[in-house]
Design a protein around this motif. Structure first.
Motif, PDB file in Angstrom:
ATOM      1  N   ASP A 180       0.640  -1.234   0.064  1.00 22.57           N
ATOM      2  CA  ASP A 180       0.187  -0.142   0.009  1.00 22.57           C
ATOM      3  C   ASP A 180       0.886   1.182   0.080  1.00 22.57           C
ATOM      4  O   ASP A 180       1.502   1.402   1.061  1.00 22.57           O
ATOM      5  CB  ASP A 180      -0.707   0.090   1.282  1.00 22.57           C
ATOM      6  CG  ASP A 180      -2.089   1.301   1.157  1.00 22.57           C
ATOM      7  OD1 ASP A 180      -1.717   2.165   0.512  1.00 22.57           O
ATOM      8  OD2 ASP A 180      -2.781   1.044   2.068  1.00 22.57           O
ATOM      9  N   PRO A 181       1.074   1.996  -1.033  1.00 19.01           N
ATOM     10  CA  PRO A 181       2.017   3.017  -1.173  1.00 19.01           C
ATOM     11  C   PRO A 181       1.672   4.213  -0.066  1.00 19.01           C
ATOM     12  O   PRO A 181       2.532   4.985   0.018  1.00 19.01           O
ATOM     13  CB  PRO A 181       1.791   3.536  -2.578  1.00 19.01           C
ATOM     14  CG  PRO A 181       0.471   2.953  -2.998  1.00 19.01           C
ATOM     15  CD  PRO A 181       0.356   1.740  -2.289  1.00 19.01           C
ATOM     16  N   SER A 182       0.293   4.152   0.092  1.00 25.12           N
ATOM     17  CA  SER A 182       0.022   5.401   1.269  1.00 25.12           C
ATOM     18  C   SER A 182       0.348   5.006   2.524  1.00 25.12           C
ATOM     19  O   SER A 182       0.740   6.056   3.329  1.00 25.12           O
ATOM     20  CB  SER A 182      -1.588   5.539   1.133  1.00 25.12           C
ATOM     21  OG  SER A 182      -2.176   4.314   1.850  1.00 25.12           O
ATOM     22  N   VAL A 183       1.008   3.759   2.728  1.00 28.80           N
ATOM     23  CA  VAL A 183       1.387   3.188   4.077  1.00 28.80           C
ATOM     24  C   VAL A 183       2.964   3.180   4.263  1.00 28.80           C
ATOM     25  O   VAL A 183       3.560   3.820   4.864  1.00 28.80           O
ATOM     26  CB  VAL A 183       0.604   2.084   4.593  1.00 28.80           C
ATOM     27  CG1 VAL A 183       1.170   1.417   5.716  1.00 28.80           C
ATOM     28  CG2 VAL A 183      -0.834   2.249   4.656  1.00 28.80           C
ATOM     29  N   THR A 184       3.380   2.340   3.056  1.00 27.09           N
ATOM     30  CA  THR A 184       4.715   1.899   3.159  1.00 27.09           C
ATOM     31  C   THR A 184       5.627   2.588   2.008  1.00 27.09           C
ATOM     32  O   THR A 184       5.235   2.334   0.788  1.00 27.09           O
ATOM     33  CB  THR A 184       4.858   0.172   2.885  1.00 27.09           C
ATOM     34  OG1 THR A 184       4.335  -0.318   3.938  1.00 27.09           O
ATOM     35  CG2 THR A 184       6.306  -0.253   3.019  1.00 27.09           C
ATOM     36  N   SER A 185       6.774   2.909   2.340  1.00 25.72           N
ATOM     37  CA  SER A 185       7.730   3.452   1.362  1.00 25.72           C
ATOM     38  C   SER A 185       9.108   2.711   1.311  1.00 25.72           C
ATOM     39  O   SER A 185       9.594   2.525   2.792  1.00 25.72           O
ATOM     40  CB  SER A 185       7.788   4.659   1.406  1.00 25.72           C
ATOM     41  OG  SER A 185       6.610   5.527   0.825  1.00 25.72           O
ATOM     42  N   VAL A 186       9.557   2.497   0.370  1.00 25.49           N
ATOM     43  CA  VAL A 186      11.151   2.086   0.537  1.00 25.49           C
ATOM     44  C   VAL A 186      11.998   3.210   0.027  1.00 25.49           C
ATOM     45  O   VAL A 186      12.002   3.957  -0.919  1.00 25.49           O
ATOM     46  CB  VAL A 186      11.615   0.665  -0.435  1.00 25.49           C
ATOM     47  CG1 VAL A 186      13.074   0.599  -0.352  1.00 25.49           C
ATOM     48  CG2 VAL A 186      10.594  -0.506   0.157  1.00 25.49           C
ATOM     49  N   ARG A 187      13.027   3.321   0.595  1.00 21.02           N
ATOM     50  CA  ARG A 187      14.102   4.561   0.407  1.00 21.02           C
ATOM     51  C   ARG A 187      15.444   3.955   0.211  1.00 21.02           C
ATOM     52  O   ARG A 187      15.967   3.166   1.155  1.00 21.02           O
ATOM     53  CB  ARG A 187      14.052   5.548   1.237  1.00 21.02           C
ATOM     54  CG  ARG A 187      12.920   6.437   1.414  1.00 21.02           C
ATOM     55  CD  ARG A 187      12.612   7.382   2.264  1.00 21.02           C
ATOM     56  NE  ARG A 187      11.336   8.191   2.183  1.00 21.02           N
ATOM     57  CZ  ARG A 187      10.656   8.830   3.201  1.00 21.02           C
ATOM     58  NH1 ARG A 187      11.378   9.314   4.047  1.00 21.02           N
ATOM     59  NH2 ARG A 187       9.320   9.353   2.804  1.00 21.02           N
TER      60      ARG A 187
END
Length: 400
Positions: A209-216
């Motif tokens: 879910d892009p609104s919850v989880t992001s990878v950097r």
């Protein structure tokens, strides 16, 4: 709750960037916890926390300051908390083979236990809403990929294999005891797995879910590091996990170009920085200068966080959407590249060393091919609704 994952090759400064991000978030008023999955566990060192305090915590959260907690997961402690019956069976199994008791105890901690336990904490903190942001300092790239793929594997195992295994063990156990002294798992083993899986339910949906989880992705401007980051970028895209930023750490100042000992390093980094922009566009790229001293303690983390994010809020989703994806239709494969600005004039699509290279004027993009498509090459391309669709064919096939 926002979940921000930091991934990258070992030694690029991932833990320090994770710590600086968490410090900035807490300073902005977000209730923040930063969790280290890396077995090296240098997160506490970044905050200059005494070793005695880390040992006393036994892998549970430590309060650093208002709104900020850190947690270094201790797999041995997590085994006692969550894997008890599973661990005891594995230890008994290894011990039965004749291995020394201490060796058997060590081997009973199987690869993947750390990642699965960490996923449990992701779900736990998300459900309890105790924190606004969870920052995860992932282990080096290979283990990071296992972390994001583990929920899919576990889900498949529980649906397809678990009940069959449990039934077979229940039927075979009385017979096996008369024929061999090799232990079979009892029902407490299967019950422990089932209980653990119940605690993990839904975590796979959180990760994609892009609104919850992001990878950097954290990297240095070096060839081998960039290559590994490119592979990670590909795999995160394939798993549907949103990569919303690239952080290029330890960039040398252009003022060093006049220094005889450093000028070549500066020129080399400049070349690789150009590659970074062509490889990861349109994902935002943050260049972070090499600091004069090591980053240890809150004051240094504050300085680093300001250099990374400047006036941006790290809790925001910095980019959303797949820069590219692989599609299959009627047995044929295609790449769908996000490129709203491209035109046909001057556009070229080529294959080079396991990558598809797209060139247009000053724009260049490299798309690494998964292993399954390594023998494929471009067989045509078209622009459609802001996307470039590249048709692939096997090298041995005729172009239709």
């Amino acid at each position: 709750m926002r979940v921000i994952l930091f991934s990258g090759k070992g030694g690029v400064g991932k833990t320090t960037v994770s710590a600086a991000t968490a410090y900035r978030l807490s300073s902005l008023g977000y209730r923040t916890i930063v969790v280290s999955l890396d077995p090296a566990h240098s997160l506490g060192d970044a905050f200059d926390i005494p070793e005695s305090e880390k040992i006393k915590a036994k892998g549970l959260p430590i309060k650093v300051k208002e709104n900020l907690y850190i947690q270094e997961i201790d797999v041995q402690e997590e085994v006692d908390r969550y894997w008890g019956d599973v661990y005891r069976f594995l230890e008994l199994l290894f011990n039965t083979t004749g291995l020394d008791e201490i060796v058997a105890e060590e081997l009973a901690i199987l690869p993947g236990m750390e990642e699965v336990t960490s996923l449990l904490y992701v779900n736990k903190y998300y459900r309890e809403k105790e924190f606004d942001v969870l920052v995860l300092d992932l282990p080096p790239t290979g283990e990071s990929l296992r972390f994001v793929s583990m929920p899919v594997v576990l889900k498949w195992y529980m649906k397809k294999i678990f009940n069959v295994e449990r039934t077979i063990a229940r039927v075979a156990r009385p017979v096996a005891r008369r024929l061999t002294d090799v232990p079979l798992p009892d029902d407490s083993y299967f019950q422990a797995l089932e209980n653990f899986y119940e605690k993990l339910k839904g975590v796979d949906e959180l990760l994609i879910d892009p609104s919850v989880t992001s990878v950097r992705l954290v990297m240095n401007p070096e060839k081998m590091v960039i290559k590994e980051s490119q592979r990670a970028f590909l795999y995160f895209n394939l798993f549907g996990v949103n990569v919303d930023a690239i952080i290029v750490n330890r960039v040398l100042s252009p003022t060093l170009e006049g220094c005889e000992d450093m000028s070549r390093w500066v020129m080399t980094q400049r070349k690789y920085l150009q590659d970074v922009y062509s490889l990861f566009s349109p994902v935002p790229i943050f260049e972070v200068p090499l600091l004069e001293d090591e980053v240890v303690g809150e004051e240094k983390l504050k300085i680093l966080s300001e250099l990374i994010y400047r006036d941006k809020d790290p809790a925001q989703v910095l980019f959303e959407g797949k820069p590219y994806e692989f599609l299959e239709e009627n047995g044929e494969y295609m790449i769908k590249l996000r490129a709203p600005f491209l035109t046909k004039e001057g556009l070229s699509v080529l294959k080079s060393e396991g990558e598809i290279v797209v060139r247009w004027r000053n724009f260049k993009n490299h798309i690494m091919l998964p292993r399954k498509l390594r023998d494929y090459e471009p067989a045509g391309a078209k622009l459609e609704n802001g996307y470039l669709i590249i048709k692939l064919k096997k090298e041995s096939q005729e172009v239709s």
